[in-house]
Design a protein around this motif. Structure first.
Motif, short mmCIF file in Angstrom:
data_model
loop_
_atom_site.label_atom_id
_atom_site.label_comp_id
_atom_site.label_asym_id
_atom_site.label_seq_id
_atom_site.Cartn_x
_atom_site.Cartn_y
_atom_site.Cartn_z
N HIS A 7 0.84 -1.20 0.00
CA HIS A 7 0.00 0.00 0.00
C HIS A 7 0.87 1.25 0.00
CE1 HIS A 7 -3.23 2.75 1.15
NE2 HIS A 7 -2.41 3.23 2.06
N ASP A 9 1.00 5.21 0.69
CA ASP A 9 0.29 6.35 1.28
C ASP A 9 0.84 7.60 0.59
OD1 ASP A 9 -0.58 8.50 2.79
OD2 ASP A 9 -0.44 7.43 4.69
N SER A 11 0.13 10.61 0.78
CA SER A 11 0.33 11.82 1.59
C SER A 11 1.71 11.83 2.25
CB SER A 11 -0.77 11.94 2.64
OG SER A 11 -0.59 10.95 3.63
N VAL A 143 -2.16 2.40 8.73
CA VAL A 143 -2.78 3.57 8.09
C VAL A 143 -3.64 4.31 9.11
CG1 VAL A 143 -4.44 4.28 6.31
CG2 VAL A 143 -2.73 2.56 5.77
N ARG A 146 -1.34 6.19 11.52
CA ARG A 146 -0.74 7.36 10.87
C ARG A 146 -1.77 8.49 10.73
NH1 ARG A 146 3.81 6.08 7.49
NH2 ARG A 146 5.31 5.30 9.00
N THR A 147 -3.01 8.14 10.36
CA THR A 147 -4.05 9.15 10.18
C THR A 147 -4.37 9.82 11.51
OG1 THR A 147 -4.96 7.76 8.43
CG2 THR A 147 -6.37 9.53 9.19
#
Ligand code: SF4
Ligand code: SF4
Length: 168
Positions: A7, A9, A11, A143, A146-147
């Motif tokens: 995956h 990311d 951003s 994820v 991290r978000t």
């Protein structure tokens, strides 16, 4: 089969192109991950998603595309007849025709490295930690964390700015 996913990311990507460079090195000048840029200069690394329902696999009339034990979508060059149906079917423009090989190639999620128990090179080398490799639930957890951290940092920065504003 224990499914593994790769995956990205977007951003977190800093546009260093390490992923593309290391993939290029491993695959003799044919990188399977490429960093593109939006018109505003935002880097977007594009790689094979190893889709759960892979259109490339569905359309291949030669049965040259299969899924391995980690869930990676693999092309067998010996079975590929070069019809380019998978190129037309992939929504991400991932497969490419290798003129020398006379077959279509694409990312195999670093099959050789996985056999040795190591992660794909792009995930291992990304200095920004933008590429996650693992079981779907592990990647999802990363994820989510991290978000949450990003939201917490933004809220903290807003509170600090508010405090500075009040002091002025
Ligand atoms: S190595 Fe990581 S940070 Fe660098 S371009 Fe690739 S995804 Fe982005
Ligand atoms: S080549 Fe395209 S369609 Fe096939 S698994 Fe990769 S991203 Fe999906």
């Amino acid at each position: 089969m224990t499914r593994r996913i790769l995956h990205v990311d977007y951003s977190l990507c800093i546009g260093c192109e390490t992923c593309e460079g290391v993939c290029d090195f491993i695959h003799g000048g044919r990188p399977n991950i490429k960093v593109y840029y939006t018109i505003t200069g935002i880097p977007v690394p594009i790689n094979c998603r190893h889709c759960e329902k892979a259109p490339c696999m569905d359309v291949c009339p030669a049965g040259a595309i299969y899924r391995d034990s980690d869930g990676a979508v693999i092309i067998n060059p010996n079975k590929c007849i070069g019809c380019l149906m998978c190129l037309a079917a992939c929504p991400f423009g991932v497969p490419t025709f290798d003129v020398k090989l006379k077959a279509v190639t694409k990312c195999d999620m670093c099959a050789d490295r996985r056999r040795l128990g190591t992660a794909p090179a792009c995930a291992e080398m990304c200095p920004a930690g933008a590429i996650f490799f693992g079981k779907p639930e592990e990647v999802e957890e990363k994820v989510r964390r991290r978000t949450a951290e990003k939201i917490a940092r933004e809220r903290l920065a807003a509170v600090n700015l508010e405090g500075v504003g009040r002091m002025l």
